[in-house]
Design an enzyme around this catalytic site. Structure first.
Site, short mmCIF file in Angstrom:
data_model
loop_
_atom_site.label_atom_id
_atom_site.label_comp_id
_atom_site.label_asym_id
_atom_site.label_seq_id
_atom_site.Cartn_x
_atom_site.Cartn_y
_atom_site.Cartn_z
N CYS A 61 6.52 14.42 42.01
CA CYS A 61 5.94 15.43 42.56
C CYS A 61 5.54 16.47 41.57
CB CYS A 61 6.45 16.02 43.96
SG CYS A 61 6.28 18.06 44.32
N CYS A 65 9.21 17.33 52.34
CA CYS A 65 9.31 18.05 51.27
C CYS A 65 10.37 19.14 51.69
CB CYS A 65 7.89 19.05 51.01
SG CYS A 65 7.94 20.46 49.95
N CYS A 112 15.89 16.19 46.30
CA CYS A 112 14.58 15.76 46.99
C CYS A 112 14.25 14.20 46.66
CB CYS A 112 13.55 16.87 46.41
SG CYS A 112 12.02 16.19 47.14
N GLN A 116 4.54 37.26 51.34
CA GLN A 116 5.43 36.65 50.66
C GLN A 116 6.00 35.47 51.21
OE1 GLN A 116 6.29 37.94 47.77
NE2 GLN A 116 5.81 40.21 47.88
N ASP A 134 2.55 46.75 43.84
CA ASP A 134 3.09 45.27 43.93
C ASP A 134 1.90 44.44 43.59
OD1 ASP A 134 4.13 42.72 44.70
OD2 ASP A 134 4.10 43.08 46.81
N CYS A 147 6.17 39.90 40.99
CA CYS A 147 6.58 38.37 40.91
C CYS A 147 6.25 37.93 39.20
CB CYS A 147 5.68 37.62 41.83
SG CYS A 147 3.80 37.96 41.36
C1 SAM Z 1 1.54 40.31 45.35
S1 SAM Z 1 0.30 40.85 46.48
C2 SAM Z 1 1.25 42.08 47.23
C3 SAM Z 1 1.04 42.32 48.90
C4 SAM Z 1 1.99 43.24 49.74
N1 SAM Z 1 2.64 44.21 48.84
C5 SAM Z 1 2.95 42.37 50.16
O1 SAM Z 1 4.17 42.18 49.87
O2 SAM Z 1 2.66 41.58 51.20
C6 SAM Z 1 -1.12 41.74 45.79
C7 SAM Z 1 -2.18 41.86 46.33
O3 SAM Z 1 -3.04 42.87 45.52
C8 SAM Z 1 -4.37 42.66 45.88
N2 SAM Z 1 -5.12 42.85 44.78
C9 SAM Z 1 -5.35 42.19 43.57
N3 SAM Z 1 -6.10 42.93 42.87
C10 SAM Z 1 -6.28 44.20 43.15
C11 SAM Z 1 -6.86 45.37 42.76
N4 SAM Z 1 -7.40 45.23 41.40
N5 SAM Z 1 -6.76 46.55 43.56
C12 SAM Z 1 -6.37 46.50 44.86
N6 SAM Z 1 -5.95 45.36 45.23
C13 SAM Z 1 -5.83 44.21 44.47
C14 SAM Z 1 -4.37 41.36 46.25
O4 SAM Z 1 -5.57 40.94 47.21
C15 SAM Z 1 -2.95 41.14 47.08
O5 SAM Z 1 -3.15 41.40 48.51
#
Ligand code: SAM
Length: 454
Positions: free
Chosen positions: A80, A162, A74, A285, A382, A409
């Site tokens: 950056c 980018c 890059c 994602q 997740d 993640c």
């Molecule tokens: C990493 S994302 C995962 C979203 C989904 N599984 C995907 O793959 O697109 C985490 C999600 O958890 C929600 N979140 C964060 N804290 C939370 C909580 N205490 N209870 C319920 N949802 C929550 C966020 O708004 C977000 O949409």
């Protein structure tokens, strides 16, 4: 050695990479975290921070390059601050990501005896991001548009190309900068609190549709119809052009009400054959191709037989829940953001899935208050980078699902959550890393846990 001083220069042999991505060197047991260095390098570095037990340093010169060192691709590299691992061969990047996952699970989680799948490398090493957020700043030509300098929230690096996102969206960003300059309205200054243009968020779906989200300070948008007509005529891929106002001092681009200037209030994404509506506030994602691999891995680990009741916790716009709804009897998604739940319900309709239900609320509260007809056979979680809270994990344990699939993640918070589950009767069976973020230290992980004894 004596404790180093700030600004001291010294030669260091880089042995490994730390969590977060910096090179690690040791001199007489004293640890240095070195920016801009990869394992195998010998570098001349300057100490930027000196603490009693460690120091931080920045590479000034590579004296002897590592055999794994490659030339950066890059043109903005080194200024950056993004893609800090692009000087490291990709195979070696993956090895380090895998060993950081292993390290988290053993050191933080105290876990062993599980099966590890080979990490899934990214299908595209560049131009893989479907969402990028840029900041406007006053500068040459009146308006600059790019990324914040690392750790410096007032300064912005003007970006031409980018390599994290497509050539198309790079062209769109550059054209938006020209239009902003032509408007005669300046960029918002973080110090002065004056100026108009603040952020540009670009999203590009695998379907080819693009969303342009402009965030400004207070005041009417200058000639919105003309602006929209110019941009959409030049870039017909723009299916949604939206504008929102951030009249606070906080430098944030999302979460504000928006107005549609052209097209729809959403773009259409497709992952694993599911149609998804993505609006400006949706979590998705950021690597569409690898999200499909990640979700497929979660499905493979869960290996549903068809009759299961599944809970998808932290369900966002329902991507994982809907994929599982196709393979199981019923799915319940739990998500804190009401707008995301609303979209998940719409996504269920679009995909003609009537066996997925979504509830808005904190996982902790919903699991406590929800009248559950029967114990879920499978829980998928997740959570965000911070992981699930101890209370939330406790609630999952109380539900006592036979199997849990954890998508993460952040391997360190996943390891802490998995340790709590292990202490409460679960066994970690299988772990697989999926690389969504080449040239950065980040890695996504899927883990399968089973209640023990089953
Ligand atoms: C990493 S994302 C995962 C979203 C989904 N599984 C995907 O793959 O697109 C985490 C999600 O958890 C929600 N979140 C964060 N804290 C939370 C909580 N205490 N209870 C319920 N949802 C929550 C966020 O708004 C977000 O949409």
């Amino acid at each position: 050695m004596d404790r180093p001083e700030k600004s001291q220069e010294l030669e260091l042999e880089i042995k490994t990479l730390a969590f977060g991505g910096r090179g690690v060197a040791r001199v007489d047991g004293f640890v240095f975290f070195v920016e801009g260095a990869v394992p195998g390098d010998r570098v001349r570095a300057v100490v930027t921070k000196a603490k009693p037990s460690y120091a931080e340093a920045r590479t000034l010169e590579v004296l002897r390059p590592s055999s794994a060192r490659i030339a950066p691709a890059c043109r903005h590299f080194g200024i950056c601050g993004g893609c800090s691992w692009q000087t490291l061969d990709y195979t070696v990047q993956l090895e380090h990501k895998q060993s950081q996952v292993d390290d988290c699970l053993s050191r933080i989680g105290g876990l062993s005896g599980y099966e590890t799948d080979a990490p899934l490398g990214a299908t595209s090493l560049w131009r893989y991001r479907n969402k990028v957020e840029f900041t406007f700043a006053p500068g040459k030509g009146g308006v600059e548009l790019g990324f914040h300098l690392p750790g410096q929230w007032r300064q912005v690096v003007d970006i031409e190309d980018c390599l994290l996102h497509s050539e198309l969206t790079n062209h769109i960003r550059n054209r938006v900068r020209e239009l902003a300059r032509e408007s005669g309205l300046g960029a918002y200054g973080q110090d002065s609190g004056g100026g108009y243009w603040r952020h540009l968020v670009l999203r590009e779906a695998g379907t080819g549709e693009v969303m342009v989200n402009l965030v400004t300070g207070a005041g009417e948008f200058p000639r919105p119809a003309e602006f929209a007509a110019t941009l959409t005529a030049e870039f017909p891929q723009i299916a949604s052009l939206v504008w929102s106002v951030n009249d606070t001092r906080a430098s944030v681009a999302t979460g504000f009400p928006f107005r549609v200037l052209a097209g729809r209030d959403h773009i259409r994404e497709e992952i694993c054959g599911l149609q998804l509506r993505v609006s400006p506030s949706s979590f998705l994602q950021t690597n569409t191709a690898m999200a499909a691999r990640l979700y497929q891995k979660a499905l493979d680990y869960a290996a549903p037989r068809g009759g299961e009741l599944v809970f998808d916790l932290y369900s966002g716009i329902g991507s994982i829940a809907l994929l599982f709804a196709r393979h199981t009897a019923a799915v319940l998604g739990v998500e804190i953001v009401a707008e995301a739940t609303r979209q998940a319900v719409m996504n269920a309709e679009i995909n003609s899935l009537d066996n997925a239900r979504f509830v808005t609320g904190k996982v902790r509260r919903v699991l406590k208050e929800l009248p559950v007809p029967r114990r879920p056979d499978l829980v998928i979680l997740d959570p965000p980078r911070a992981g699930a809270s101890r209370k939330e994990i406790q609630r999952i344990v109380e539900l006592s699902p036979p199997r849990i699939v954890y998508v993460s993640c952040n391997a360190s918070t996943m390891a802490a959550n998995a340790a709590q589950l292990a202490a409460d009767g679960y066994r970690l069976l299988r772990v697989g890393a999926v690389d969504m973020f080449p040239h950065t230290p980040h890695i996504e992980v899927v883990a399968l846990l089973e209640r023990f004894p089953e």
